[in-house]
Design a protein around this motif. Structure first.
Motif, PDB file in Angstrom:
ATOM      1  N   GLN A  78     -39.731  16.813  29.569  1.00 22.88           N
ATOM      2  CA  GLN A  78     -40.837  17.095  28.648  1.00 22.88           C
ATOM      3  C   GLN A  78     -40.335  17.872  27.428  1.00 22.88           C
ATOM      4  O   GLN A  78     -40.772  17.618  26.289  1.00 22.88           O
ATOM      5  N   ASP A  79     -39.421  18.824  27.662  1.00 24.73           N
ATOM      6  CA  ASP A  79     -38.845  19.576  26.552  1.00 24.73           C
ATOM      7  C   ASP A  79     -38.094  18.653  25.596  1.00 24.73           C
ATOM      8  O   ASP A  79     -38.196  18.775  24.373  1.00 24.73           O
ATOM      9  N   ARG A  80     -37.343  17.742  26.165  1.00 27.80           N
ATOM     10  CA  ARG A  80     -36.538  16.844  25.336  1.00 27.80           C
ATOM     11  C   ARG A  80     -37.430  15.853  24.575  1.00 27.80           C
ATOM     12  O   ARG A  80     -37.163  15.530  23.416  1.00 27.80           O
ATOM     13  N   GLU A  81     -38.483  15.395  25.218  1.00 26.47           N
ATOM     14  CA  GLU A  81     -39.400  14.511  24.499  1.00 26.47           C
ATOM     15  C   GLU A  81     -40.108  15.260  23.381  1.00 26.47           C
ATOM     16  O   GLU A  81     -40.348  14.702  22.301  1.00 26.47           O
ATOM     17  N   ALA A  82     -40.421  16.537  23.621  1.00 24.66           N
ATOM     18  CA  ALA A  82     -41.011  17.348  22.566  1.00 24.66           C
ATOM     19  C   ALA A  82     -40.024  17.525  21.413  1.00 24.66           C
ATOM     20  O   ALA A  82     -40.423  17.566  20.235  1.00 24.66           O
ATOM     21  N   GLU A  83     -38.744  17.631  21.747  1.00 27.31           N
ATOM     22  CA  GLU A  83     -37.718  17.742  20.713  1.00 27.31           C
ATOM     23  C   GLU A  83     -37.673  16.471  19.868  1.00 27.31           C
ATOM     24  O   GLU A  83     -37.595  16.525  18.636  1.00 27.31           O
ATOM     25  N   HIS A  84     -37.743  15.332  20.531  1.00 31.08           N
ATOM     26  CA  HIS A  84     -37.751  14.078  19.773  1.00 31.08           C
ATOM     27  C   HIS A  84     -39.007  13.972  18.919  1.00 31.08           C
ATOM     28  O   HIS A  84     -38.964  13.438  17.795  1.00 31.08           O
ATOM     29  N   GLN A  85     -40.102  14.496  19.420  1.00 29.50           N
ATOM     30  CA  GLN A  85     -41.320  14.487  18.617  1.00 29.50           C
ATOM     31  C   GLN A  85     -41.130  15.290  17.332  1.00 29.50           C
ATOM     32  O   GLN A  85     -41.644  14.917  16.268  1.00 29.50           O
ATOM     33  N   LEU A  86     -40.366  16.391  17.417  1.00 29.04           N
ATOM     34  CA  LEU A  86     -40.057  17.162  16.216  1.00 29.04           C
ATOM     35  C   LEU A  86     -39.294  16.301  15.212  1.00 29.04           C
ATOM     36  O   LEU A  86     -39.584  16.331  14.004  1.00 29.04           O
ATOM     37  N   PHE A  87     -38.303  15.527  15.685  1.00 31.56           N
ATOM     38  CA  PHE A  87     -37.562  14.646  14.765  1.00 31.56           C
ATOM     39  C   PHE A  87     -38.528  13.681  14.069  1.00 31.56           C
ATOM     40  O   PHE A  87     -38.431  13.450  12.856  1.00 31.56           O
ATOM     41  N   GLU A  88     -39.427  13.114  14.863  1.00 30.14           N
ATOM     42  CA  GLU A  88     -40.382  12.158  14.304  1.00 30.14           C
ATOM     43  C   GLU A  88     -41.283  12.834  13.271  1.00 30.14           C
ATOM     44  O   GLU A  88     -41.574  12.261  12.211  1.00 30.14           O
ATOM     45  N   ASP A  89     -41.702  14.067  13.571  1.00 29.88           N
ATOM     46  CA  ASP A  89     -42.571  14.783  12.636  1.00 29.88           C
ATOM     47  C   ASP A  89     -41.841  15.105  11.335  1.00 29.88           C
ATOM     48  O   ASP A  89     -42.415  15.017  10.241  1.00 29.88           O
ATOM     49  N   ILE A  90     -40.556  15.491  11.460  1.00 26.99           N
ATOM     50  CA  ILE A  90     -39.772  15.761  10.250  1.00 26.99           C
ATOM     51  C   ILE A  90     -39.637  14.488   9.416  1.00 26.99           C
ATOM     52  O   ILE A  90     -39.823  14.507   8.189  1.00 26.99           O
ATOM     53  N   ALA A  91     -39.324  13.376  10.074  1.00 27.21           N
ATOM     54  CA  ALA A  91     -39.174  12.110   9.359  1.00 27.21           C
ATOM     55  C   ALA A  91     -40.492  11.679   8.727  1.00 27.21           C
ATOM     56  O   ALA A  91     -40.528  11.186   7.580  1.00 27.21           O
ATOM     57  N   ARG A  92     -41.591  11.883   9.441  1.00 20.04           N
ATOM     58  CA  ARG A  92     -42.907  11.492   8.925  1.00 20.04           C
ATOM     59  C   ARG A  92     -43.318  12.373   7.741  1.00 20.04           C
ATOM     60  O   ARG A  92     -43.812  11.883   6.721  1.00 20.04           O
ATOM     61  N   ARG A  93     -43.101  13.675   7.859  1.00 19.42           N
ATOM     62  CA  ARG A  93     -43.518  14.595   6.807  1.00 19.42           C
ATOM     63  C   ARG A  93     -42.674  14.431   5.542  1.00 19.42           C
ATOM     64  O   ARG A  93     -43.171  14.606   4.426  1.00 19.42           O
ATOM     65  N   SER A  94     -41.391  14.142   5.724  1.00 18.76           N
ATOM     66  CA  SER A  94     -40.475  14.095   4.580  1.00 18.76           C
ATOM     67  C   SER A  94     -40.214  12.690   4.059  1.00 18.76           C
ATOM     68  O   SER A  94     -39.821  12.510   2.901  1.00 18.76           O
ATOM     69  N   GLY A  95     -40.384  11.696   4.930  1.00 18.42           N
ATOM     70  CA  GLY A  95     -40.015  10.339   4.554  1.00 18.42           C
ATOM     71  C   GLY A  95     -38.518  10.123   4.471  1.00 18.42           C
ATOM     72  O   GLY A  95     -38.054   9.099   3.958  1.00 18.42           O
ATOM     73  N   ARG A  96     -37.722  11.056   5.007  1.00 18.08           N
ATOM     74  CA  ARG A  96     -36.269  10.976   4.934  1.00 18.08           C
ATOM     75  C   ARG A  96     -35.674  10.779   6.327  1.00 18.08           C
ATOM     76  O   ARG A  96     -36.288  11.146   7.338  1.00 18.08           O
ATOM     77  N   PRO A  97     -34.453  10.221   6.411  1.00 17.24           N
ATOM     78  CA  PRO A  97     -33.815   9.998   7.717  1.00 17.24           C
ATOM     79  C   PRO A  97     -33.504  11.308   8.437  1.00 17.24           C
ATOM     80  O   PRO A  97     -33.108  12.301   7.812  1.00 17.24           O
ATOM     81  N   VAL A  98     -33.672  11.287   9.744  1.00 16.62           N
ATOM     82  CA  VAL A  98     -33.292  12.398  10.615  1.00 16.62           C
ATOM     83  C   VAL A  98     -32.148  11.939  11.498  1.00 16.62           C
ATOM     84  O   VAL A  98     -32.228  10.870  12.126  1.00 16.62           O
ATOM     85  N   HIS A  99     -31.087  12.724  11.553  1.00 18.71           N
ATOM     86  CA  HIS A  99     -29.927  12.434  12.396  1.00 18.71           C
ATOM     87  C   HIS A  99     -29.814  13.531  13.454  1.00 18.71           C
ATOM     88  O   HIS A  99     -29.872  14.715  13.114  1.00 18.71           O
ATOM     89  N   TYR A 100     -29.630  13.148  14.717  1.00 16.12           N
ATOM     90  CA  TYR A 100     -29.466  14.158  15.762  1.00 16.12           C
ATOM     91  C   TYR A 100     -28.323  13.789  16.690  1.00 16.12           C
ATOM     92  O   TYR A 100     -27.923  12.624  16.776  1.00 16.12           O
ATOM     93  N   LEU A 101     -27.787  14.799  17.373  1.00 17.15           N
ATOM     94  CA  LEU A 101     -26.650  14.612  18.269  1.00 17.15           C
ATOM     95  C   LEU A 101     -27.137  14.202  19.650  1.00 17.15           C
ATOM     96  O   LEU A 101     -28.086  14.789  20.181  1.00 17.15           O
ATOM     97  N   LEU A 102     -26.457  13.214  20.248  1.00 14.25           N
ATOM     98  CA  LEU A 102     -26.850  12.721  21.574  1.00 14.25           C
ATOM     99  C   LEU A 102     -25.613  12.445  22.408  1.00 14.25           C
ATOM    100  O   LEU A 102     -24.748  11.656  22.010  1.00 14.25           O
ATOM    101  N   GLN A 103     -25.554  13.101  23.575  1.00 11.98           N
ATOM    102  CA  GLN A 103     -24.494  12.835  24.532  1.00 11.98           C
ATOM    103  C   GLN A 103     -25.076  12.825  25.938  1.00 11.98           C
ATOM    104  O   GLN A 103     -26.145  13.374  26.189  1.00 11.98           O
ATOM    105  N   GLN A 104     -24.345  12.205  26.843  1.00  9.98           N
ATOM    106  CA  GLN A 104     -24.727  12.242  28.250  1.00  9.98           C
ATOM    107  C   GLN A 104     -24.339  13.589  28.847  1.00  9.98           C
ATOM    108  O   GLN A 104     -23.297  14.152  28.499  1.00  9.98           O
TER     109      GLN A 104
END
Length: 588
Positions: free
Chosen positions: A255-281
């Protein structure tokens, strides 16, 4: 007449298109011909079937300090990289008032493991604002081109002072200061903004979290919206929970991680700019990466531009005699620590010294210093989960038989005995590699899936950072040597696919339209590679930093030539001395 012609190469143009055979011609720093038979030139390079690619584009480095004193910019320079992006993860050196310089050094030392003494001696501090930092870099020349993101932590400290360090919420006035700082950075040519939310990024003896780690979402929105006013820029972020569960960070649930992804989506939606994030297993939730990728795909399908930065191999730290290791703080080891590594290894094999070191406890930090304490404690805490590597062994997908715990069981030894004997063997060049991330399943099958995914870029080389822990700038040529050639335990990729990932795809992700492809009229950044002979060597310690500092360096050989803006900067794995690299300024 052209300046350079590369004759008879196998041309992978960076788009993923099929390889063609022919010549590449260059004049005035620009490609004038691809394929066919070119005319005469002032300089000819006989490719004779060698692989010809665009110069590699690295989208994650931490040379923010190194570029202020060094012109070569290794380890990236010697790994075929002609463009690098730095200023990642929210940390950097501008803006910085004189009173905040020591804090910025301490933060960089803690987050990116660059020794503070190296930064204190090397960074000249000829600036205060971010535009002044960019102007300083614009007056320098390098072995490659460098682009810069404007980091969040220095802006927060500049706007808020001590309140930034104690993680208080920014006031409306402080947000306005940060907005103006972002506007100034974008006007100066920043490629975007970077931020860090991962709790493992700590600094100082009292282990504080980096300024900005716990910033309110509205603060990130303010930064992103100010960036978007320029009509360009990406927002790079290190997410909370990116390393899974750890002793120094709260456990991030799904749930925490999905909330984090929601933040990325909100940043992209509010700014209209690409969001890049780090992802590893990571081991505490081996399915997290797939969940996050699925969310990212859905976001892109909904029109939100979100991209994952991934590593192409296991990721962690390297332990060796010339770097960090378990025995640094033992009295009998301290007696020989300044001998050359081969002599040190020989002395460690003496039965009496071996018995003494293995029986001793660590000396206290006030006696041995921070580095020795850090290395010995960290590696002792990691136990027997590391993999045994030797200079002759280049298998980056090792099986379970090479795990220290398993070797100890098979040989009837303790974990410490196995590590000790391995490090002390031969000339002392062996290593124990702790793959803390991206290898939880004991294979790289998940990385294969990530590399196939349309919303990922190959990243996380971390050049300039973690100097005695890793040397991952070699991850870009690793795409060719491993993923297109040497992998044995699973499917590989075509050469064309891997060249495209480390050139054209990365260039597009950062809006670099003049490079990343071999096309007539584009910038002449080119590698000529002996594909069959391309080899990543075992990391070694280089003694080439200010204040006598050292770093791990993984040398890659097999580059017949590297060309930057039409000038040969490397020939047959050697530096030509040419320094045609410059600061890149992003423009609308």
């Amino acid at each position: 007449m052209d300046d350079i012609v590369i004759r008879g190469g196998r041309i992978a143009d960076g788009s993923g298109a099929s390889i063609i055979t022919g010549d590449v011609a260059i004049r005035d720093g620009v490609i004038t011909q691809i394929g066919g038979k070119a005319g005469p030139a002032k300089q000819e390079i006989a490719a004779d079937g060698a692989l010809v690619t665009p110069g590699f584009v690295d989208v994650h480095s931490h040379y923010d300090g190194q570029v202020t004193w060094d012109e070569t910019i290794d380890p990236s320079f010697s790994n075929g990289i002609t463009t690098t992006m730095m200023g990642m993860c929210g940390v950097g050196f501008a803006p910085a008032r004189p009173r905040d310089r020591d804090l910025m050094i301490s933060v960089m030392e803690g987050v990116e493991a660059i020794p503070g003494i190296v930064l204190a001696e090397g960074v000249p501090w000829k600036w205060e604002s971010f535009p002044e930092y960019m102007d300083f870099l614009a007056g320098r020349s390098f072995g490659l081109d460098v682009g810069v993101l404007a980091p969040h932590a220095p802006m927060r400290v500049f706007a808020m002072g001590e309140r930034a360090v104690t993680h208080e919420a920014a006031t409306a006035d402080e947000l306005n200061v940060m907005r103006d700082l972002v506007r100034g950075a974008m006007k100066a040519g920043a490629f975007g903004i970077s931020a860090g939310r991962i709790a493992e990024h700590i600094y100082g003896d009292d282990r504080k979290n980096t300024p900005g780690t716990f910033a309110e979402h509205e603060e990130f929105f303010a930064l992103a919206e100010a960036m978007a006013e320029s009509g360009r820029g990406i927002f790079q972020i290190v997410p909370r929970g990116a390393a899974g569960a750890s002793p120094i960070a709260p456990v991030a649930t799904r749930q925490d991680r999905e909330a984090e992804h929601q933040l990325f989506e909100d940043i992209a939606r509010r700014s209209g700019r690409p969001v890049h994030y780090l992802l590893q297993q990571f081991g505490s939730d081996t399915g997290d990466w797939q969940m996050m990728l699925n969310r990212t795909r859905a976001a892109n399908e909904a029109g939100l531009p979100i991209t994952c930065h991934i590593a192409s191999r296991g990721f962690g730290l390297v332990s060796m005699l010339d770097g960090y290791h378990n025995f640094q703080a033992r009295p009998s080891y301290r007696e020989i620590e300044y001998r050359p590594v081969a002599e040190r290894a020989k002395a460690m094999r003496e039965p009496a010294r071996r018995a003494a070191i293995l029986s001793e406890t660590n000396l206290p930090p006030q006696t041995v210093g921070r580095e020795a304490t850090f290395g010995s404690m960290m590696l002792t805490n990691l136990g027997g989960r590391g993999y045994l590597f030797t200079p002759a062994d280049s298998d980056y997908e090792p099986d379970q038989e090479r795990i220290v715990d398993n070797v100890a069981s098979a040989q009837g030894k303790t974990v410490e005995e196995v590590v000790y004997d391995h490090l002390a063997a031969a000339d002392g060049g062996n290593s124990v590699v702790h793959m803390l991330l991206n290898y939880a399943g004991g294979n790289l099958d998940h990385v294969h899936t990530m590399l196939r995914h349309p919303d990922t870029v190959s990243s996380l080389g971390d050049g300039g950072a973690h100097m005695k822990l890793i040397s991952d700038a070699s991850m870009l040529p690793f795409h060719l040597s491993f993923w297109a050639r040497d992998r044995k335990r699973g499917p590989r990729f075509t050469v064309e696919e891997m060249v495209a990932r480390i050139t054209g795809r990365n260039a597009r992700a950062f809006g670099l339209s003049d490079r990343g492809l071999l096309r007539e009229g584009l910038r002449a950044d080119v590698n000529v590679i002996d594909f069959d002979g391309l080899q990543l060597h075992h990391p070694v310690i280089a003694h080439d930093l200010p204040a006598g500092g050292t770093r791990l360096n993984q040398v890659t050989t097999g580059f017949l030539a590297t060309i930057l803006a039409g000038t040969v900067t490397r020939r047959n794995d050697s530096d030509t001395g040419a320094r045609t690299g410059r600061l890149l300024r992003s423009v609308a």
